[in-house]
Design a protein around this motif. Structure first.
Motif, PDB file in Angstrom:
ATOM      1  N   UNK A 139       0.855  -1.192   0.000  1.00 46.85           N
ATOM      2  CA  UNK A 139       0.000   0.000   0.000  1.00 46.85           C
ATOM      3  C   UNK A 139       0.887   1.237   0.000  1.00 46.85           C
ATOM      4  N   UNK A 140       0.538   2.186  -0.850  1.00 45.81           N
ATOM      5  CA  UNK A 140       1.251   3.461  -0.894  1.00 45.81           C
ATOM      6  C   UNK A 140       0.249   4.606  -0.858  1.00 45.81           C
ATOM      7  N   UNK A 141       0.554   5.619  -0.049  1.00 39.93           N
ATOM      8  CA  UNK A 141      -0.177   6.884  -0.038  1.00 39.93           C
ATOM      9  C   UNK A 141       0.830   7.927  -0.505  1.00 39.93           C
ATOM     10  N   UNK A 142       0.620   8.437  -1.717  1.00 38.69           N
ATOM     11  CA  UNK A 142       1.568   9.361  -2.325  1.00 38.69           C
ATOM     12  C   UNK A 142       0.929  10.736  -2.480  1.00 38.69           C
ATOM     13  N   UNK A 143       1.693  11.773  -2.084  1.00 39.66           N
ATOM     14  CA  UNK A 143       1.168  13.133  -2.122  1.00 39.66           C
ATOM     15  C   UNK A 143       1.835  13.988  -3.186  1.00 39.66           C
ATOM     16  N   UNK A 144       3.001  13.570  -3.636  1.00 42.18           N
ATOM     17  CA  UNK A 144       3.743  14.386  -4.579  1.00 42.18           C
ATOM     18  C   UNK A 144       4.658  13.465  -5.382  1.00 42.18           C
ATOM     19  N   UNK A 145       5.021  13.875  -6.574  1.00 42.65           N
ATOM     20  CA  UNK A 145       5.964  13.094  -7.354  1.00 42.65           C
ATOM     21  C   UNK A 145       5.341  12.534  -8.608  1.00 42.65           C
ATOM     22  N   UNK A 146       6.131  11.715  -9.274  1.00 39.57           N
ATOM     23  CA  UNK A 146       5.680  11.157 -10.542  1.00 39.57           C
ATOM     24  C   UNK A 146       4.956   9.829 -10.330  1.00 39.57           C
ATOM     25  N   UNK A 147       4.521   9.237 -11.412  1.00 40.10           N
ATOM     26  CA  UNK A 147       3.763   7.991 -11.341  1.00 40.10           C
ATOM     27  C   UNK A 147       4.572   6.880 -10.681  1.00 40.10           C
ATOM     28  N   UNK A 148       3.946   6.167  -9.764  1.00 38.38           N
ATOM     29  CA  UNK A 148       4.649   5.059  -9.115  1.00 38.38           C
ATOM     30  C   UNK A 148       4.728   3.851 -10.044  1.00 38.38           C
ATOM     31  N   UNK A 149       5.656   2.987  -9.781  1.00 35.60           N
ATOM     32  CA  UNK A 149       5.774   1.769 -10.568  1.00 35.60           C
ATOM     33  C   UNK A 149       6.266   0.634  -9.694  1.00 35.60           C
TER      34      UNK A 149
END
Length: 152
Positions: free
Chosen positions: A105-115
């Motif tokens: 599980x990831x909660x991402x607030x900033x940055x590019x697309x996860x992979x």
């Protein structure tokens, strides 16, 4: 309020017949959370809490990293190498009697697309233990952050 990305990797067991402590002993791994069938719990923010009941016995071991610019692939590889691999036979034995899940599980607030990328040797370990894979990635932009601040 500035939010920091959160990354979680866990091993979960569902719907087993023994007390969760037996799984802890079998694995030699301290769980992050356990529950017994019929036990009540709550989800959601404090002002919107919802009461639920566990449908089955539950056991979970989780590693959480709250940090910006973490590569989830490194966390996954480390978890497989340090948690799964040394306990592979024990996990297989438990999974043969219940459901298991490898959760990312990831909660991402900033940055590019996860992979995500899984090397063959690590996929073989996951397949060998019989765990399902559950991946949840939440991209939380400024609108979600503002809504969260209003709820708090």
């Amino acid at each position: 309020m500035i939010e920091i990305d959160t990354h979680k990797v866990s091993l979960k067991f569902f719907d087993f017949d023994c007390p969760p402590d037996e799984l802890t002993k079998e694995l030699g791994l301290e769980p992050t959370r356990t529950a017994l069938k019929g036990q009540e719990y709550y989800i959601g923010p404090e002002n919107k809490r919802v009461k639920k009941t566990w449908k089955w016995n539950f056991w979970e071991h989780q590693i959480t990293i709250v940090e910006k610019d973490v590569w989830i692939g490194d966390l996954i590889d480390n978890y497989i190498d340090k948690v799964f691999q040394p306990r592979q036979e024990n996990i297989k034995k438990i999974t043969s009697k219940c459901r298991s899940e490898f959760s990312i599980v990831q909660y991402l607030y900033d940055g590019c697309n996860p992979g995500l990328h899984f090397k063959n040797n690590r996929l073989k370990i996951i397949a060998d233990i019989g765990a399902e894979i559950d991946i949840d990635i939440y991209m939380l932009g400024s609108e979600q952050i503002e809504n969260k601040e209003k709820e708090e």
